[in-house]
Design a protein around this motif. Structure first.
Motif, PDB file in Angstrom:
ATOM      1  N   GLY A 463       7.347  41.425  40.224  1.00  0.00           N
ATOM      2  CA  GLY A 463       6.415  40.356  39.867  1.00  0.00           C
ATOM      3  C   GLY A 463       5.937  39.576  41.067  1.00  0.00           C
ATOM      4  O   GLY A 463       4.812  39.094  41.096  1.00  0.00           O
ATOM      5  N   ASN A 465       6.768  36.578  42.932  1.00  0.00           N
ATOM      6  CA  ASN A 465       6.466  35.177  43.150  1.00  0.00           C
ATOM      7  C   ASN A 465       7.152  34.790  44.438  1.00  0.00           C
ATOM      8  O   ASN A 465       8.356  34.669  44.480  1.00  0.00           O
ATOM      9  CB  ASN A 465       7.044  34.357  42.001  1.00  0.00           C
ATOM     10  CG  ASN A 465       6.084  33.284  41.605  1.00  0.00           C
ATOM     11  OD1 ASN A 465       5.012  33.189  42.178  1.00  0.00           O
ATOM     12  ND2 ASN A 465       6.453  32.499  40.657  1.00  0.00           N
ATOM     13  N   THR A 480       3.102  30.266  43.316  1.00  0.00           N
ATOM     14  CA  THR A 480       2.700  31.396  42.474  1.00  0.00           C
ATOM     15  C   THR A 480       2.011  32.439  43.334  1.00  0.00           C
ATOM     16  O   THR A 480       1.687  32.183  44.493  1.00  0.00           O
ATOM     17  CB  THR A 480       1.790  30.983  41.311  1.00  0.00           C
ATOM     18  OG1 THR A 480       1.711  32.090  40.401  1.00  0.00           O
ATOM     19  CG2 THR A 480       0.371  30.643  41.783  1.00  0.00           C
ATOM     20  N   GLU A 483      -2.709  37.247  40.131  1.00  0.00           N
ATOM     21  CA  GLU A 483      -3.455  38.508  40.094  1.00  0.00           C
ATOM     22  C   GLU A 483      -4.506  38.384  38.990  1.00  0.00           C
ATOM     23  O   GLU A 483      -4.256  37.757  37.963  1.00  0.00           O
ATOM     24  CB  GLU A 483      -2.508  39.678  39.822  1.00  0.00           C
ATOM     25  CG  GLU A 483      -3.046  41.014  40.301  1.00  0.00           C
ATOM     26  CD  GLU A 483      -3.435  41.012  41.791  1.00  0.00           C
ATOM     27  OE1 GLU A 483      -2.609  40.620  42.632  1.00  0.00           O
ATOM     28  OE2 GLU A 483      -4.573  41.393  42.097  1.00  0.00           O
ATOM     29  N   ARG A 547       4.740  44.619  41.308  1.00  0.00           N
ATOM     30  CA  ARG A 547       4.201  43.572  40.474  1.00  0.00           C
ATOM     31  C   ARG A 547       3.000  43.942  39.630  1.00  0.00           C
ATOM     32  O   ARG A 547       2.623  43.201  38.726  1.00  0.00           O
ATOM     33  CB  ARG A 547       3.854  42.366  41.331  1.00  0.00           C
ATOM     34  CG  ARG A 547       2.663  42.568  42.264  1.00  0.00           C
ATOM     35  CD  ARG A 547       2.600  41.482  43.303  1.00  0.00           C
ATOM     36  NE  ARG A 547       2.382  40.168  42.737  1.00  0.00           N
ATOM     37  CZ  ARG A 547       1.190  39.598  42.572  1.00  0.00           C
ATOM     38  NH1 ARG A 547       0.104  40.228  42.916  1.00  0.00           N
ATOM     39  NH2 ARG A 547       1.091  38.392  42.050  1.00  0.00           N
ATOM     40  N   MET A 551       1.749  41.980  36.522  1.00  0.00           N
ATOM     41  CA  MET A 551       0.690  40.998  36.759  1.00  0.00           C
ATOM     42  C   MET A 551      -0.693  41.502  36.361  1.00  0.00           C
ATOM     43  O   MET A 551      -1.393  40.857  35.593  1.00  0.00           O
ATOM     44  CB  MET A 551       0.706  40.610  38.245  1.00  0.00           C
ATOM     45  CG  MET A 551       1.982  39.935  38.681  1.00  0.00           C
ATOM     46  SD  MET A 551       2.261  38.397  37.794  1.00  0.00           S
ATOM     47  CE  MET A 551       0.831  37.478  38.339  1.00  0.00           C
ATOM     48  N   HIS A 629      -4.023  35.578  36.319  1.00  0.00           N
ATOM     49  CA  HIS A 629      -2.677  35.493  35.739  1.00  0.00           C
ATOM     50  C   HIS A 629      -1.702  34.948  36.774  1.00  0.00           C
ATOM     51  O   HIS A 629      -1.620  35.454  37.889  1.00  0.00           O
ATOM     52  CB  HIS A 629      -2.255  36.900  35.308  1.00  0.00           C
ATOM     53  CG  HIS A 629      -1.041  36.922  34.439  1.00  0.00           C
ATOM     54  ND1 HIS A 629      -1.040  36.388  33.168  1.00  0.00           N
ATOM     55  CD2 HIS A 629       0.196  37.404  34.653  1.00  0.00           C
ATOM     56  CE1 HIS A 629       0.171  36.556  32.640  1.00  0.00           C
ATOM     57  NE2 HIS A 629       0.936  37.165  33.520  1.00  0.00           N
ATOM     58  N   VAL A 631       2.262  34.103  37.901  1.00  0.00           N
ATOM     59  CA  VAL A 631       3.550  34.769  37.661  1.00  0.00           C
ATOM     60  C   VAL A 631       4.349  33.976  36.632  1.00  0.00           C
ATOM     61  O   VAL A 631       4.514  32.766  36.784  1.00  0.00           O
ATOM     62  CB  VAL A 631       4.356  34.876  38.970  1.00  0.00           C
ATOM     63  CG1 VAL A 631       5.668  35.603  38.728  1.00  0.00           C
ATOM     64  CG2 VAL A 631       3.559  35.583  40.039  1.00  0.00           C
ATOM     65  N   THR A 747       6.121  39.601  29.613  1.00  0.00           N
ATOM     66  CA  THR A 747       4.898  40.333  29.956  1.00  0.00           C
ATOM     67  C   THR A 747       4.184  40.794  28.698  1.00  0.00           C
ATOM     68  O   THR A 747       4.750  40.763  27.603  1.00  0.00           O
ATOM     69  CB  THR A 747       5.222  41.560  30.823  1.00  0.00           C
ATOM     70  OG1 THR A 747       6.157  42.382  30.116  1.00  0.00           O
ATOM     71  CG2 THR A 747       5.832  41.149  32.152  1.00  0.00           C
TER      72      THR A 747
END
Ligand SMILES: Cc1cc2nc3c(=O)[nH]c(=O)nc-3n(C[C@H](O)[C@H](O)[C@H](O)COP(=O)(O)OP(=O)(O)OC[C@H]3O[C@@H](n4cnc5c(N)ncnc54)[C@H](O)[C@@H]3O)c2cc1C
Lengths: 807, 291
Positions: A463, A465, A480, A483, A547, A551, A629, A631, A747
């Motif tokens: 992910g 972050n 953050t 994406e 990620r 993401m 988006h 994280v 997710t």
């Protein structure tokens, strides 16, 4: 392949073994790589490299090179420092100055000292031989412990020390836990300087467009903040850099950073008014480019009880980042997101030191520091099992976080989202045929053969972050790592997804099309995925850190659902019913309970694009949307105890290799390799399998073959593929894989990351197997790579112990 | 990694090639191009910088494998892969057949030539070692003549041979052993297809009673050149070969060799591995010879 997949999912496209969108163009040779970009009047760079690991540059005479036909220019570090700004490091190091070319001093053998720009690469190389550099060679700082000694030569004299960063974190009651534990065990583990080796070296072409006052960049890249760093170094605004993201990238696995190369090329292109291309050859790449990964020394102490329960860990790690750290120091930060792996420890001390040396600079490698850390951790688990006489799988079971305990917060403050480690381990063992493998091992042992069965597990944080950056550098206040996706349905009803990054082989087109297709119930084969260039792009941090499924997948899902709802809204308005009365399925919008009243996909598309008179008044024309988006679980800086949620999602794998060691030669043969993985919902099984196989191959290299060896005075010994040994198809066995699915609650479809796990688990698993093979001889190796000569030396020493010398 | 400038020639006859190679008078550096598997990367790295490159790949006289009964002749330009796949090799030159699969990868063997490998004379290379063990005859042409020389004595030092400037190796004549023979080749390399760290080849012939009447044994990677182990051979000939005798015969091997250290194997490693690989080769050769 035999397989016990979870029951077929309810998805139409997600998790289905569909063809990927990318394979066709690669397999038919139609990829478009940076080398395929042909711009008129392109000039070519060849580099002059320092033969010395550490030397003062007394003078550089470029006159003979400049006098050659076809040579346009020779650029030196001194010129660059005047016109460009220094390159960025991941931590604050004002006195460690980094430029694309050496300035005044060279800091590793292979460092680029001058760049020749000519009509062809051939001419540029001819001229590079004529650049006369006068050096004053100096002693080099080599050796991870040696460079920390007070009398070691200084790599960056202005910095005053070879220690670039030293920090100690304590999470939880480490002292109390150590005092309360029944036993402790201390050990050293060493991760050798290896890397990721993409089949395509780094390459870049830049062109300064005088018309637009924009620097255009085509590059084989995988780097967050690439365009930002180019702009900063070249002193131009970010919106004067256009990175063309459609270029295919022939592999990266983290290393494709390319910043110094791009700044050099960009500077030259602007100065000379023509496109300038720098394509590294393998020698440029392996000694002077972005090629070296972590090089680490671990000293670990674990506190545990007689039942094998590990209570606490003290991990001290030194990492040799080479001459210029760039962002690589931060590879000590990412492992904080899963320092204790899948185990329930109540406290951890983590003491990190980053040192500079006269070796080629370190760059990011798959897992961003997590593979060495997992190897160090798993080494300890194995050692405790051996010491207690406990089964190696049983000790893991006893320490695993239980399925019903998620979300589980580890001492450093990160909560793991979900997992079922016991089940995956059981599945792996059943699938591998653990008992049969043990029997096979024992039968071989009875014949005097050295056969070993390995086991290792690993957690794969996904992910990205990058809040951990703050832990190593308080000035970085990033919470953050976004994406984005842009989705549109055109006037013919075709779907296009626009993404904002390059792809380095991870299959983002398949990912985006599959998720969009799932949500819109349209065949992903017909969905186009395009890569916006960096001027058109939406906020992005790029395809790093396992990620993109998390993401980009979630961003595409949200965007697609929004468009689907908008189409329902338009249909409801046209059918004069409430939105809730309309059902969407298979491209038809139908009034619930009245199948005769419906609108087709194309009708709604036509209304949206052309028929304002049939549109709901609150709805914008056309069918397009953007989703940015953030994280999940991010948005917070560490608290005063240094606790913070770093990555959101945690995948899990269990690896079981069987190996045999040749007693005479020390050679390791992998007889069998089984793996079980759990990365939540699989978006495309072929991509996940490809990532895992590739990752395991990568891990086999790190475990048994790959190392950048240096002489004591700083010469790189393995600067070509003759000596830097990549595992080939011969060394990588057939890998048997099975999967389990513990969805992530964070997710869109329960997916997690899957790009790194193979590499995170394989080195530890192979070390376990080698050590199991050597167990009857009571030999234990804790240094990677375990190359044949290392193993043979251990066998020899065991057979011929050095007699104790009388005092 | 771009070669320095050179001029390229592609003769189609041996005479033409000899002429081109002999043409001196300037300070040109003339060099033959065979399979290019070593030369081309050397040129790309500018470790070799011939000014005149003479490509011998179109010379048919250098191609082919001929069974002459008591010997087999292989044209120097014959691809390693072609020799490996030829039934004559398997039938008549089992030691070469056993060694060839260790030479690089089938992709490199599709280009690399038998002659190119022998001319390079790398101490770790398999083909020169087999040529030495079997004491092949090397047939050499130059503009003003032809001569034959034995492999024993040809390899003079690290990557140095008895070949003179202007010489073209044209044919390698391998003797064929008759009677009850066995042969085997063992090596250790970091990965499959790499140059050997240590290699060992052995060929033995037995009489009807199982007594060893002939033995030829050699090792690679253990000295500046491939090395024949005469002392080990002498210890075996005239004896009935038993495991104990072989163990005894290989005991002096560490003292017969003079290995150097490299990235992937120290001299000590090579000293320890060499006798063991010789033993493996001998035991396998023996079991092949015994029905
Ligand atoms: C990946 C890889 C792995 C390899 N692994 C191995 C290995 O395990 N073992 C091994 O032995 N080799 C190995 N090699 C080398 C390979 O076997 C080469 O084929 C061989 O070394 C040279 O043969 P060539 O025909 O390619 O010669 P070239 O490279 O064309 O020439 C080599 C030299 O010999 C000269 N020459 C060639 N033919 C003649 C002739 N007829 N007369 C006079 N001079 C001549 C040339 O002028 C040149 O100087 C490997 C090569 C590669 C690329």
């Amino acid at each position: 392949m035999p397989d016990d997949r979870p029951a077929a999912s309810n998805y139409r496209y997600i998790s289905q073994p569909r063809r990927t969108k990318e394979d066709k163009r690669f397999i038919t040779g139609r990829g478009a790589f940076v080398q395929d970009v042909q711009l008129a009047h392109t000039k070519h760079i060849a580099l002059v490299a320092s033969p010395y690991p550490r030397a003062n540059i007394l003078s550089i005479d470029t006159s003979a090179a400049l006098a050659m036909d076809g040579v346009l220019d020779v650029i030196t570090g001194a010129e660059l420092t005047e016109h460009t700004d220094r390159l960025y490091h991941g931590v604050d190091l004002p006195n460690v100055r980094w430029h694309p070319l050496a300035v005044d001093m060279t800091r590793y053998a292979g460092e680029w000292v001058a760049a020749v720009i000519a009509d062809s690469r051939y001419i540029a190389e001819d001229a590079a031989e004529l650049v006369a550099v006068e050096y004053e060679p100096l002693d080099a700082a080599i050796g991870i412990e040696r460079v920390m000694e007070p009398d070691a030569p200084l790599v960056h004299p202005d910095h005053g020390s070879n220690i670039l960063l030293k920090k100690k974190f304590v999470w939880g009651a480490v002292d109390d836990d150590f005092a309360a534990a029944e036993h402790t065990i201390s050990y050293r583990a060493r991760w050798g300087r290896s890397s990721a080796v993409p089949i395509e070296t780094f390459g870049v072409i830049t062109r300064w467009s005088e018309k637009d006052e924009v620097l255009e960049v085509w590059a084989s890249i995988q780097m967050p903040q690439y365009q930002e760093q180019i702009a900063d170094a070249l002193r131009i605004p970010l919106n004067a850099v256009r990175v063309h993201n459609y270029i295919d990238v022939g592999g990266s696995y983290g290393v494709k950073r390319g910043i110094k190369q791009t700044v050099l090329s960009g500077y030259a292109a602007r100065k000379l008014g023509c496109p300038v291309r720098l394509i590294e050859d393998r020698i440029d790449n392996m000694s002077g480019g972005d090629a070296h990964g972590p090089d680490r020394l671990f000293d670990v102490t674990l506190a545990y009880n007689g039942d094998g329960l590990i209570r606490s860990m003290k991990m001290r790690v030194v990492d040799d980042v080479g001459a210029y750290p760039g962002r690589s120091i931060q590879q000590l930060g990412k492992p904080i997101s899963a320092l204790c792996g899948p185990y329930r420890m109540s406290s951890i001390e983590y003491d990190v030191t980053s040192v500079t040396s006269n070796k080629t600079s370190q760059v990011a490698v798959r897992g961003f520091g997590q593979a060495p850390t997992n190897f160090a951790l798993e080494t300890g688990v194995e050692k405790i099992a051996r010491r207690l006489g406990l089964d190696r799988t049983e000790i893991r079971r006893r320490n695993f976080i239980r399925h019903d305990e998620f979300p589980w917060k580890i001492p450093s403050g990160t909560a793991y989202d979900s997992g079922d480690y016991h089940t995956v381990l059981d599945k792996a063992m059943r699938f591998a045929g653990w008992d049969a493998l043990i029997a096979q091992r024992d039968a071989a042992r009875a014949e005097g053969r050295l056969v070993g069965l390995g086991i290792a597990t690993c957690l794969e944080p996904g992910g990205g972050n990058n809040i951990f950056e703050h832990l190593l550098n308080e000035k970085i206040q990033i919470t953050t790592f976004v994406e984005s996706a842009l989705l549109k349905i055109d006037g013919q009803g075709q779907v296009t997804v626009a993404i904002s990054t390059h792809t380095a082989g991870q299959g983002h087109q398949t990912l985006a099309a599959t998720v969009a297709g799932e949500e819109l119930e349209r065949d992903p084969d017909g969905i186009r995925v395009v890569h916006l260039d960096s001027l058109e792009a939406l906020p992005t941090r790029g395809p790093v850190a396992s990620r993109m499924a998390i993401m980009l997948g979630s961003a595409v899902s949200k965007a697609a659902r929004r468009l689907r709802n908008r189409m329902i809204h338009i249909a409801a308005h046209d059918l004069a019913v409430a939105d809730t009365e309309v059902e969407y399925a298979d491209g038809e919008f139908t009034v619930r309970g009245d199948p005769a009243r419906k609108r087709s996909w194309l009708e709604i598309v036509f209304i949206a694009h052309r028929q304002l008179h049939r549109m709901p008044p609150d709805t914008e024309p056309g069918l397009q949307t953007i989703e940015v988006h953030a994280v999940p679980g991010g948005g917070k800086l560490p608290n005063e105890k240094g606790e913070v949620q770093i990555y959101p999602c945690f995948s899990f794998q269990a690896h079981i290799p069987l190996v045999e060691i040749d007693r005479v030669t020390g050679q390791v043969e992998i007889l069998d390799y089984a793996v079980a993985h759990d990365c939540g919902t699989v978006i495309n099984p072929k991509i996940v399998r490809g990532m895992m196989m590739g990752g395991i191959g990568h891990g086999i290299g790190a475990a048994l073959y790959e190392k950048f060896d240096y002489t004591e005075d700083g010469q790189l010994l393995s600067g070509t593929f003759l000596d830097y040994l990549l595992p080939s198809a011969h060394e990588i066995p057939d890998i048997r894989d099975t999967e389990h699915c513990t969805p992530s609650p964070l997710t869109s479809h329960g997916q997690k990351g899957s790009g790194e796990g193979g590499y995170l688990g394989a080195p530890a698993a192979l070390a376990s197997a080698v050590n199991d093979a050597l167990e009857p001889l009571d030999i234990s190796l804790t240094e990677l790579p375990m190359r044949l000569a290392d193993i043979e030396a251990a066998l020899h020493t065991h057979a011929n112990p050095v007699p104790e010398t009388a005092p | 990694m771009k070669a320095a400038e050179f001029e390229y020639f592609r003769p189609t006859t041996l005479d033409e090639a000899c002429g081109l190679l002999a043409d001196t008078g300037d300070d040109a550096d003339r060099c033959l191009l065979a399979g290019g598997q070593t030369l081309v990367p050397m040129m790309a790295m500018r470790l070799a910088r011939p000014t005149h490159l003479i490509d011998i790949n179109r010379i048919t006289e250098l191609q082919g494998i001929r069974d002459l009964g008591g010997s087999v002749e292989i044209g120097a330009g014959t691809r390693q892969r072609a020799v490996e796949k030829d039934p004559i090799t398997r039938r008549k030159l089992p030691l070469l057949a056993a060694a060839l699969p260790h030479v690089g990868h089938h992709q490199t063997r599709n280009r690399g030539t038998v002659g190119g490998s022998i001319v390079l004379g790398d101490a770790s290379a398999e083909i020169p070692l087999v040529a030495l063990i079997l004491n092949a005859t090397l047939i050499i042409h130059r503009r003003d003549g032809r001569r034959e020389t034995m492999a024993d004595g040809f390899f003079e030092g690290p990557m140095m041979t008895a070949l003179e400037p202007g010489d073209i190796l044209t044919t390698i004549r391998f003797p064929v052993w008759d009677g009850t023979t066995g042969s085997a080749f063992h090596e250790v390399a970091p990965r499959k297809g790499d140059y050997a760290l240590v290699s060992a080849g052995a060929q033995v012939a037995l009489d009807a009673n199982g007594t060893c009447i002939r033995a030829a044994i050699g090792v690679g990677g253990c000295a500046p050149t491939p090395l024949r182990l005469q002392a080990v051979e002498d210890a075996l000939v005239g004896q009935r070969l038993t495991d104990a005798l072989i163990t005894q015969a290989i005991a002096p091997v560490p003292d017969l060799i003079d290995p150097e250290s490299s990235v992937h194997a120290s001299a000590a490693y090579r000293r320890r591995a060499a006798p063991q690989l010789v033993q493996r080769a001998l035991l396998d050769a023996l079991s092949e010879a015994r029905p």
